[in-house]
Design an enzyme around this catalytic site. Structure first.
Site, PDB file in Angstrom:
ATOM      1  N   GLU A 166      34.398  11.556 -50.461  1.00  0.00           N
ATOM      2  CA  GLU A 166      34.202   9.712 -49.458  1.00  0.00           C
ATOM      3  C   GLU A 166      34.985   8.807 -50.380  1.00  0.00           C
ATOM      4  O   GLU A 166      34.397   8.023 -51.913  1.00  0.00           O
ATOM      5  CB  GLU A 166      33.576   9.085 -49.381  1.00  0.00           C
ATOM      6  CG  GLU A 166      34.063   8.343 -47.609  1.00  0.00           C
ATOM      7  CD  GLU A 166      33.021   8.169 -47.100  1.00  0.00           C
ATOM      8  OE1 GLU A 166      31.698   7.942 -47.130  1.00  0.00           O
ATOM      9  OE2 GLU A 166      33.397   7.154 -46.266  1.00  0.00           O
ATOM     10  N   GLY A 301      24.303   6.268 -55.374  1.00  0.00           N
ATOM     11  CA  GLY A 301      23.926   6.934 -53.993  1.00  0.00           C
ATOM     12  C   GLY A 301      23.785   8.009 -53.068  1.00  0.00           C
ATOM     13  O   GLY A 301      23.009   8.840 -53.870  1.00  0.00           O
ATOM     14  N   ALA A 302      24.183   7.946 -51.686  1.00  0.00           N
ATOM     15  CA  ALA A 302      23.527   9.115 -50.871  1.00  0.00           C
ATOM     16  C   ALA A 302      25.505   9.456 -50.445  1.00  0.00           C
ATOM     17  O   ALA A 302      26.436   8.294 -50.428  1.00  0.00           O
ATOM     18  CB  ALA A 302      22.438   9.117 -50.178  1.00  0.00           C
ATOM     19  N   MET A 303      25.732  10.566 -49.546  1.00  0.00           N
ATOM     20  CA  MET A 303      26.965  10.945 -49.318  1.00  0.00           C
ATOM     21  C   MET A 303      26.761  11.978 -48.111  1.00  0.00           C
ATOM     22  O   MET A 303      25.964  12.989 -47.278  1.00  0.00           O
ATOM     23  CB  MET A 303      27.997  10.750 -49.791  1.00  0.00           C
ATOM     24  CG  MET A 303      29.557  11.933 -49.065  1.00  0.00           C
ATOM     25  SD  MET A 303      29.968  10.298 -49.144  1.00  0.00           S
ATOM     26  CE  MET A 303      31.058  11.065 -46.617  1.00  0.00           C
ATOM     27  N   ASN A 305      27.928  13.665 -46.071  1.00  0.00           N
ATOM     28  CA  ASN A 305      28.578  15.065 -45.178  1.00  0.00           C
ATOM     29  C   ASN A 305      27.674  16.145 -44.998  1.00  0.00           C
ATOM     30  O   ASN A 305      26.707  16.208 -44.626  1.00  0.00           O
ATOM     31  CB  ASN A 305      28.639  16.368 -46.897  1.00  0.00           C
ATOM     32  CG  ASN A 305      28.876  15.282 -48.067  1.00  0.00           C
ATOM     33  OD1 ASN A 305      30.347  14.985 -47.560  1.00  0.00           O
ATOM     34  ND2 ASN A 305      28.703  15.353 -48.761  1.00  0.00           N
ATOM     35  N   GLU A 338      22.505   7.686 -43.881  1.00  0.00           N
ATOM     36  CA  GLU A 338      22.600   9.134 -43.980  1.00  0.00           C
ATOM     37  C   GLU A 338      23.051   9.855 -42.833  1.00  0.00           C
ATOM     38  O   GLU A 338      23.516  10.445 -42.140  1.00  0.00           O
ATOM     39  CB  GLU A 338      22.522   9.605 -45.050  1.00  0.00           C
ATOM     40  CG  GLU A 338      22.118   9.220 -46.440  1.00  0.00           C
ATOM     41  CD  GLU A 338      23.600   8.220 -46.662  1.00  0.00           C
ATOM     42  OE1 GLU A 338      24.821   8.891 -46.374  1.00  0.00           O
ATOM     43  OE2 GLU A 338      23.871   7.339 -47.278  1.00  0.00           O
ATOM     44  N   HIS A 341      24.385   8.623 -39.476  1.00  0.00           N
ATOM     45  CA  HIS A 341      25.872   9.027 -40.019  1.00  0.00           C
ATOM     46  C   HIS A 341      26.146  10.839 -39.651  1.00  0.00           C
ATOM     47  O   HIS A 341      27.235  10.451 -39.045  1.00  0.00           O
ATOM     48  CB  HIS A 341      26.447   9.042 -41.236  1.00  0.00           C
ATOM     49  CG  HIS A 341      26.462   7.767 -42.134  1.00  0.00           C
ATOM     50  ND1 HIS A 341      27.573   6.753 -41.277  1.00  0.00           N
ATOM     51  CD2 HIS A 341      25.849   7.398 -43.146  1.00  0.00           C
ATOM     52  CE1 HIS A 341      28.113   5.663 -42.423  1.00  0.00           C
ATOM     53  NE2 HIS A 341      27.176   6.057 -43.425  1.00  0.00           N
TER      54      HIS A 341
HETATM   55 ZN   LIG Z   1      27.151   4.765 -45.270  1.00  0.00          ZN
END
Ligand SMILES: [Zn+2]
Length: 907
Positions: A166, A301-303, A305, A338, A341
């Site tokens: 992203e 950070g973090a993502m 997925n 997360e 999301h």
């Molecule tokens: Zn976010």
């Protein structure tokens, strides 16, 4: 809705998924036999219409430790007009073959790279309308310095490969249609070393050994996903089983590099319960088959997925003996974000990046909604006020974005990941949630998610769902916050005409702008406004929707009696700054209302005071009086604001002669509290006290220049260098940095020697953080070149440069070093990191240096993705700082000249 796309996934060219790379056999590139090439004009930002994917088969060979990777992608396409060229996104990839399959015919194609983002596929004959497949093969570099795209890094003795896609970095791993509206199923296979683990969004379907000590790992076909959510990882990973959770008994695991399973206990304990809390709020199960939460050794950070959420290692891992409540709460907060999301963003995806707020503002807003129920003592109500406060600060810049900023360039996509999208977006959502009521809002959100599940949506879709649930038009007022930058400053004028006559509050709005701003204040919003007031000790509230520049709010419940006090933002749910007209100041409300105000309201009020100081509407001396008042508080939140307000005159604001008075004043306000708390928690101490301690130490040390405390910090640091149990983990970073701030060459040598041999990333980070705090000019000059050597990973060593730039005593050295070595630094940093380097100059607050800074960064930082807006914001910040200092310095000087320098001797 968009699920139907998967049924189109038929008649895919055989062999490209299961065969190890390179596969399939590359078709000859038919340049010699091709018809005259059409003149190719590449797209600018978005891909042209004419072709869209309905599914992908993606096969990659990824061998961590090697310099390159390779792949083949087969896209099933719907072509709705005859095409002479098919445009894909690709960055830094070398295409090796391309074909288009039309019916039973294979058409060869040439490829041409255009700029940084586009790849033209030019078939040897026109591709007709219909459903076809496109196959492209390529090779790419497996980067050792990037944090985005497909990259590798070494942890211990092993190499690992990870992805972070992203927003537009999937195109650095494979050529495809890299836009979020192309939300389709993916069939992924990875060819990896037999000893490695391969992970992706979905569980493994099969593993087949192949020649060369490799294996082909095929993953189950995904639900429809945009490419930015595709993720995989390769390496000798280890797992911590976190059980099965939620309505579908989803298996949850924490995935770590070899040897780090002992650091995942907290993540393993809370991930499942957080998932269950979210399922409860949404009323639907977690949408995917598994949940792996994987530690990424670089980045902070973090993502989100689906099925493979990544977290920076400091967030998700900690050795139990150095773990802290602060770290644990950070992880729980980010984990909630997360996992939220998985619904906001993954299940329902924005149609394009202008609606990124539908992902980020929602996940940010959702976090306290979950935590306040799951962990009611964590002060989430105050956290929301703090978040709103920081958003209002960012929103006061003329160069600020809108929440929903139109995307006219890739820069706009990069800039969308900012405090406006996250924090302003979340605060505005919170305001309208309060406006329609929490239950109604939840009903609207659930309806929206159900309607657009597995598809895409826009702001209009969301606002329609909320308006429908509320039975009134929420979209119109909401859009006044979504589609324009800035925030209102509302002035409240209370009129009490006399007995029995209605008590009226006159409201007037304009844009909230700081002193020195060139912005136009003549903006208007439609603002839900609620006030709270007290009449003879009885507290009541009144609300209205302010739709014009001016309006009146009648306080019916006052029944003609003049309120004792009026709080202009009930609960601090409103996204606006408030000022009281007339003689009553916010300080007086703070004094009078006292304990009748909730904790978030007291925090909100203090935030408004600090903002009004920033805007020049309130003298700094008034804010310092408020700091004195607030310093008597016992809770860590109000005390936190007191510490913040008291620190404002630090640094260069006061003339040198007055600085000791400020330092003594800080010691007077907070010294007793800090001494009582000491440098380590007492047995059974509550978490709030533990979380307060580092802030008190920091303020006393840096702003109070408390010599005794500095000495203590040095003693503890020496002890810690010999035995890593020498400092309590709660205050470890603070104490190390405080010791260094006034540290001598001997301490510097010890810390640097320790950092050079430290294998643990967390401790190495701490040591570099401490080194970054040294304020001695010679030591700073000596250590800055470490940014350019291979002693440390440059991503880690950059802390030294940031530390020097953040201190007014060493800033000039930092900027000189940057100027002299710009190209060399850029070469060692991740792609596009140059955009953010302009923030190294953010502390400049001096007219004589401004033009020099502007001239240097203009044309340098602006070349990189997101650079132009960062540059504009940093430069605006410098101008505002200069104006602010001119406005508030006399007030600060007057305040401290009046102070009796009773404690000027350092203690
Ligand atoms: Zn976010």
């Amino acid at each position: 809705m968009r699920l139907s796309a998967s049924v189109l996934l038929v008649s895919v060219a055989a062999g490209c998924v299961t065969t190890p790379m390179p596969a399939p056999t590359p078709q000859p590139v038919a340049a010699a036999t091709q018809a005259p090439r059409p003149k190719l004009v590449p797209p600018t930002v978005r891909l042209p219409d004419g072709a869209r994917p309905t599914g992908y088969q993606l096969a990659l060979t990824v061998i961590p430790g090697k310099d390159t990777f390779s792949g083949t992608i087969t896209a099933t396409l719907v072509v709705d007009r005859p095409l002479e060229v098919i445009w894909l996104n690709a960055t830094d990839l070398k295409p090796t073959a391309a074909t288009v399959r039309v019916g039973d015919q294979t058409i060869t194609a040439t490829t041409e790279v255009f700029g940084e983002h586009f790849l033209a596929i030019v078939p040897s004959r026109t591709v007709p309308v219909g459903q076809h497949t496109l196959t492209v093969s390529w090779t790419g570099a497996l980067s050792r310095k990037d944090n985005d795209g497909l990259f590798q890094l070494k942890e211990g003795d092993e190499w690992y490969a990870y992805t972070t896609f992203e927003p537009i970095d999937a195109r650095r791993a494979f050529p495809h249609f890299d836009e979020p509206q192309f939300k389709v199923p993916w069939e992924l296979s990875l060819t990896v070393r037999q000893g490695d683990v391969a992970l992706a969004n979905n569980p493994v379907l099969s593993e087949t050994p192949v020649e060369g000590g490799l294996k082909v790992v095929r993953f189950k076909k995904t639900l429809p996903l945009p490419s930015y959510l595709v993720a995989f990882a390769v390496g000798p990973f280890e797992f911590v089983d976190a059980g099965q959770h939620g309505q579908k008994k989803t298996p949850v695991r924490i995935v770590v590099p070899k040897g780090q399973t002992g650091e995942a206990a907290f993540a393993a304990k809370v991930s499942g319960p957080i998932l269950e809390q979210l399922e409860g709020w949404f009323g639907t199960p977690y949408p995917y088959e598994k949940l792996d939460q994987i530690s990424l050794p670089v980045g902070i950070g973090a993502m989100e997925n689906p099925g493979l959420v990544t977290y920076g290692h400091q967030l998700i891992l900690s050795k139990p003996e150095v773990d802290t409540p602060g770290r644990q709460r950070s992880f729980a907060g980010v984990c909630t974000h997360e996992l939220a999301h998985q619904w906001f963003g993954d299940l329902v995806t924005m149609a394009f990046w202008d609606d990124l707020w539908l992902n980020e503002a929602f996940a940010t807003w959702m976090t306290p909604r979950i935590l306040e129920k799951w962990q009611p003592t964590w002060g989430q109500d105050v956290a929301q006020v703090n978040r709103r406060h920081s958003a209002l600060g960012a929103d006061s810049l003329v160069s600020s974005r809108r929440i929903r900023q139109p995307i006219v360039s890739n820069d706009d996509i990069a800039n969308a990941f900012d405090g406006i999208t996250y924090s302003k977006g979340a605060s505005v959502i919170g305001m309208f949630e309060a406006y329609v009521g929490r239950e109604v809002f939840q009903k609207g959100v659930r309806a929206y998610l159900s309607k657009y599940a597995f598809g895409n949506a826009t702001a209009t879709d969301f606002l329609g769902a909320i308006s429908e649930a509320a039975g009134k038009d929420v979209a119109t007022p909401f859009r006044t916050f979504l589609d324009q930058p800035g925030a209102p400053l509302i002035t409240f004028s209370l009129t009490c005409p006399g007995p029995k006559a209605p008590v009226v509050v006159a409201l007037e709005q304009k844009r909230s702008l700081p002193v020195g701003s060139t912005g136009d204040a003549a903006q208007q919003w439609q603002v839900p406004v609620c006030v709270r007031f007290s009449v003879n000790g009885k507290v009541d509230r009144a609300c209205t929707l302010l739709t014009e520049k001016k309006a009146e709010l009648v306080l019916d419940a006052a029944k003609g009696r003049c309120p004792d006090w009026l709080l202009p933002n009930d609960g601090y749910d409103g996204y606006y700054r408030a000022a009281l007209a007339g003689k009553t100041s916010l300080t007086e409300v703070f004094k009078k209302a006292g304990v009748k105000l909730t904790l978030p309201e007291r925090a909100g009020l203090l935030g408004d005071v600090s903002s009004l100081v920033r805007s020049g509407d309130v003298d700094l001396s008034q804010a310092l009086e408020v700091a004195e008042l607030a310093s008597k508080a016992t809770d860590r939140y109000v005390l936190g604001y007191a510490l913040g307000l008291a620190s404002i005159p630090g640094g260069e604001l006061l003339p040198e002669a007055l600085r000791p008075r400020h330092e003594a004043w800080v010691r007077q306000l907070f010294g007793v509290k800090q001494k009582a708390l000491g440098l380590a928690p007492k047995p059974d101490e509550d978490e709030d006290t533990r979380l307060l301690r580092p802030g008190l130490i920091g303020t006393l040390g840096w702003n109070g220049k408390d010599v005794a405390l500095q000495q203590q910090a040095k003693g503890l640091t020496e002890a810690w260098l010999k035995d890593r149990k020498g400092i309590h983990p709660d205050v470890l970073d603070t104490v190390l940095m405080l010791a260094s701030e006034t540290g001598d060459p001997a301490l510097h040598t010890k810390l640097l020697d320790a950092a050079k041999v430290e294998a643990d990333r967390a401790d190495r980070g701490r040591l570099l953080g401490a080194l970054a705090e040294f304020s001695d000019a010679a030591l700073v000059r000596g250590q800055l070149p470490l940014v350019l050597t291979d002693t440390f990973d440059t991503r880690e060593a950059m802390r030294l440069l940031w530390g020097a730039a953040g201190d007014f005593r060493t800033r000039a050295q930092a900027l000189e070093f940057l100027k002299a070595n710009w190209d060399a630094i850029i070469a060692k940093l991740p792609k596009d990191a140059g955009a953010g380097l302009v923030w190294l100059a953010a502390g400049v607050c001096d007219e004589s240096k401004r033009d020099d800074v502007r001239a240097f960064f203009d044309g340098r930082s602006t070349k990189y993705l997101g650079g132009p807006r960062s540059f504009a914001q940093a430069m605006e910040g410098i101008d505002l700082c200069i104006a602010w200092r001119a406005r508030q310095r006399p007030s600060a000087v007057a305040f401290f000249e009046k102070q009796k320098a009773t404690v000027e001797k350092p203690r």
